[in-house]
Design an enzyme around this catalytic site. Structure first.
Site, PDB file in Angstrom:
ATOM      1  N   SER A 143      59.570 -51.314  -2.386  1.00  0.00           N
ATOM      2  CA  SER A 143      59.798 -52.108  -1.182  1.00  0.00           C
ATOM      3  C   SER A 143      59.328 -51.275  -0.002  1.00  0.00           C
ATOM      4  O   SER A 143      59.165 -50.054  -0.120  1.00  0.00           O
ATOM      5  CB  SER A 143      61.298 -52.422  -1.047  1.00  0.00           C
ATOM      6  OG  SER A 143      61.615 -52.893   0.251  1.00  0.00           O
ATOM      7  N   TYR A 156      70.083 -50.051  -1.404  1.00  0.00           N
ATOM      8  CA  TYR A 156      68.768 -50.614  -1.697  1.00  0.00           C
ATOM      9  C   TYR A 156      67.667 -49.587  -1.446  1.00  0.00           C
ATOM     10  O   TYR A 156      66.771 -49.398  -2.273  1.00  0.00           O
ATOM     11  CB  TYR A 156      68.549 -51.859  -0.839  1.00  0.00           C
ATOM     12  CG  TYR A 156      67.370 -52.703  -1.259  1.00  0.00           C
ATOM     13  CD1 TYR A 156      67.467 -53.560  -2.349  1.00  0.00           C
ATOM     14  CD2 TYR A 156      66.171 -52.656  -0.559  1.00  0.00           C
ATOM     15  CE1 TYR A 156      66.391 -54.354  -2.732  1.00  0.00           C
ATOM     16  CE2 TYR A 156      65.089 -53.437  -0.938  1.00  0.00           C
ATOM     17  CZ  TYR A 156      65.208 -54.289  -2.024  1.00  0.00           C
ATOM     18  OH  TYR A 156      64.131 -55.065  -2.406  1.00  0.00           O
TER      19      TYR A 156
END
Length: 271
Positions: A143, A156
């Site tokens: 990401s 995350y």
């Protein structure tokens, strides 16, 4: 690497980027072993892909389950006979600041977003070595939060930074072999990941949901567009693929200001 006539294993195939990747590969003639924890959405993806004339198998899978992951290569070989491409795409999100997040929830995310990816790679690496193709590849979806780390994304970002580091080290270890490793850093892709994020208990629900809603408004790129960028990167043998102008800007700022980039990005990204 070429994708026509190859066999790809793809996790998180039931929706979002995963579904778009399945269809982008199917349009290129790539056979698919599709995995997802949600059987109904997985079946929808498989049906769409099969209409494009490729061989498709479905595998209900929780990448956090060691036994299930270990059994998957045999099931894939039984249908397809080989594996040429592994795309580790399965992932979840977790809202809240670090002090608000329970240890069990933090571990839950790491089990799926990082450890699941590692155990899938371990399970399929022998098959990628044995692939009859001249080149095979592992593609790990990180990401932009594996390059920059915003507040409210401690779990995350930790997982996605780990994916980035694991991918880069593995690439160096496999140098000289026919197996390449691509790490992908998508920016704001319009998926349901923010809406489906797990929320911490004991924190006003509206406060976190409003924060997630502000983030979701930045998720604008259609998954199909993101998938095309990723697949072209795979075909081009690229080691790193950054998806979206927003991700490219964030990555540039991190390179220029590796410690203080958030002084700029923090004004642009709601948190």
């Amino acid at each position: 690497m070429k994708t026509d006539g190859q066999v790809a294993v793809l996790t998180g195939a039931g929706s979002g980027i995963g579904r778009a990747l399945a269809l982008a590969l199917a349009r290129r003639g790539c056979h698919l072993a599709l995995a997802d924890i949600k059987a109904a959405s997985l079946a929808e993806t498989a049906a769409e892909a099969a209409l494009l004339g490729v061989r498709v198998s479905q595998h209900a899978l929780d990448v956090a389950e060691r036994t299930a992951v270990a059994a998957l290569p045999a099931a894939v070989l039984d249908t397809h006979g080989q594996v040429d491409l592994l795309i580790n795409n399965a992932g979840v999100a977790l809202g809240g600041l670090f002090e608000q997040i329970a240890e069990a929830d933090f571990d839950w995310l790491m089990e799926i977003n990082f450890h699941g990816l590692v155990r899938m790679t371990r399970a399929f690496l022998p098959l990628l070595r044995d692939s009859p193709s001249a080149a095979s590849r592992i593609v790990n979806i990180s990401s932009i939060y594996g390059i920059v780390a915003p507040p409210g994304q401690s779990a995350y970002s930790a997982a996605k930074f780990a994916v980035r580091g694991f991918s880069n080290a593995l690439r160096h270890e496999l140098q000289g072999s026919k197996i390449g490793v691509t790490v992908v850093h998508p920016g704001g892709v319009a998926t349901a990941i923010a809406r489906s994020a797990r929320l911490p208990t004991g924190v006003p629900d509206g406060e976190i949901r409003e924060r997630l809603a502000r983030v979701e408004r930045l998720l604008r790129m259609p998954p199909a567009r993101a998938a095309e960028i990723i697949v072209r990167g795979i075909e081009g043998g690229r080691d790193r693929v950054i998806v979206g102008a927003d991700a490219r800007v964030a990555a540039l700022l991190e390179r220029l200001f590796p410690v203080h980039y958030w002084r700029v990005l923090g004004r642009l990204v709601p948190h």
